[in-house]
Scaffold this motif. Structure first.
Motif, short mmCIF file in Angstrom:
data_model
loop_
_atom_site.label_atom_id
_atom_site.label_comp_id
_atom_site.label_asym_id
_atom_site.label_seq_id
_atom_site.Cartn_x
_atom_site.Cartn_y
_atom_site.Cartn_z
N ALA A 11 97.22 110.08 -53.70
CA ALA A 11 96.08 110.75 -54.33
C ALA A 11 94.80 110.37 -53.60
N GLN A 12 94.31 111.29 -52.77
CA GLN A 12 93.12 111.03 -51.95
C GLN A 12 93.23 109.66 -51.28
N PRO A 13 94.27 109.49 -50.47
CA PRO A 13 94.48 108.18 -49.85
C PRO A 13 93.49 107.90 -48.73
N ARG A 14 93.41 106.66 -48.34
CA ARG A 14 92.63 106.29 -47.16
C ARG A 14 93.34 106.82 -45.92
N VAL B 116 86.15 112.24 -47.93
CA VAL B 116 86.79 113.30 -47.14
C VAL B 116 88.14 112.76 -46.69
N VAL B 117 89.22 113.43 -47.09
CA VAL B 117 90.55 112.93 -46.74
C VAL B 117 90.76 112.99 -45.23
N LEU B 118 91.37 111.95 -44.68
CA LEU B 118 91.56 111.85 -43.23
C LEU B 118 93.06 111.67 -42.92
N LEU B 119 93.79 112.76 -43.08
CA LEU B 119 95.23 112.74 -42.85
C LEU B 119 95.66 113.72 -41.77
N SER B 120 94.74 114.05 -40.86
CA SER B 120 95.03 115.05 -39.83
C SER B 120 96.26 114.71 -39.00
N PRO B 121 96.50 113.44 -38.62
CA PRO B 121 97.69 113.16 -37.79
C PRO B 121 99.00 113.56 -38.44
N VAL C 134 100.60 121.74 -40.15
CA VAL C 134 99.61 122.37 -41.02
C VAL C 134 98.24 121.76 -40.73
N GLU C 135 97.21 122.49 -41.14
CA GLU C 135 95.83 122.04 -40.95
C GLU C 135 95.06 122.26 -42.25
N LEU C 136 94.27 121.27 -42.65
CA LEU C 136 93.46 121.38 -43.85
C LEU C 136 92.07 121.87 -43.48
#
Length: 252
Positions: A95-98, A143-148, A155-157
């Protein structure tokens, strides 16, 4: 000395009667184990914002999300997604992780591939209020930072900064779910993920596991004025369907 066997028999009978009297009650109150679900979040869902010490001492007030989740799950708070932390868990809520370390990205992807079920609430513009200023390490991830990991899954957010502010409703699993400054997932050419609900929801089958991504986290908010409406609790469970029902989310 002849009375000793009689006394022993009498005590044995009394103990048997006590055991018989207790057994029915114990049978009626059998403990049913709840599924163990890992919770990994930068939001103060488990301890409460600034209340870690109070919760350790048995005080403080639980966040409503934790109280609701604990009606069905045995929650396991996680501070990492390394293999040792995920071992023994079949289900995880992010849930909105680091931002994840490179080793955590690998570990989490492998865990899903091996049959893990995960729901990720990823908000590109968090609207939840925090007492801590921007830059404070105790503040939730704005701002969630899970792009990798998202890119690895194809997928892309995205975020539309022209959308109106304020909370509004979107439909998920036939249930109205509150969103605010929501994101939208887009599918890359190489992706096998399914984009649902106008990009609000993504279902990624990975190996023998499943990851469902939700592009907002407003459903976890509540201003605390009065009891949490049942509609909001129902909305939470609609988003968490995959880790609740062991089946993929499905929506129009």
């Amino acid at each position: 000395m002849r009375r000793l066997p009689l006394l022993t028999s009498t005590l044995s009978l009394l103990m048997a009667l006590l055991a018989a009297a207790c057994s029915p009650g114990e049978a009626r109150h059998e403990v049913v184990s709840k599924p163990r679900v890992g919770l990994f979040s930068s939001l103060p869902l488990y301890w409460g914002e600034g209340e870690f010490g109070a919760m350790l001492e048995g005080g403080g007030q639980k966040d409503w999300v934790r109280e609701e989740l604990e009606t069905r799950f045995e929650l396991v708070p996680l501070d990492t997604l390394e293999p040792d932390a995920l071992a023994g868990l079949d289900r995880v809520i992010l849930a909105q992780p680091r931002a994840l370390a490179p080793s955590e990205n690998v570990s989490f992807d492998q865990w899903v591939m091996q049959g893990g079920q995960a729901v990720i609430l990823a908000d590109p513009m968090l609207t939840r209020h925090s007492r801590y200023p921007i830059g404070d390490r105790r503040r939730p991830q704005d701002v969630v930072l899970l792009s990798p990991i998202f890119s690895h899954w194809g997928v892309e957010l995205l975020f539309d900064d022209s959308q109106p502010g304020g909370e509004r409703m979107a439909e998920v699993q036939g249930q109205a779910v509150p969103v605010a400054l929501r994101g939208r997932f887009a599918r890359q050419d190489s992706s096998s993920c399914a984009i649902l609900a106008d990009g609000l929801l993504v279902r990624c089958a990975r190996g023998s596991g499943l990851a469902v991504l939700f592009a907002d986290a407003a459903v976890l908010d509540w201003d605390g004025s009065g009891p949490v409406p049942q509609e909001r609790k129902d909305a939470l469970w609609a988003v968490l369907g995959p880790v609740t029902l062991d089946q993929p989310a499905d929506t129009d």
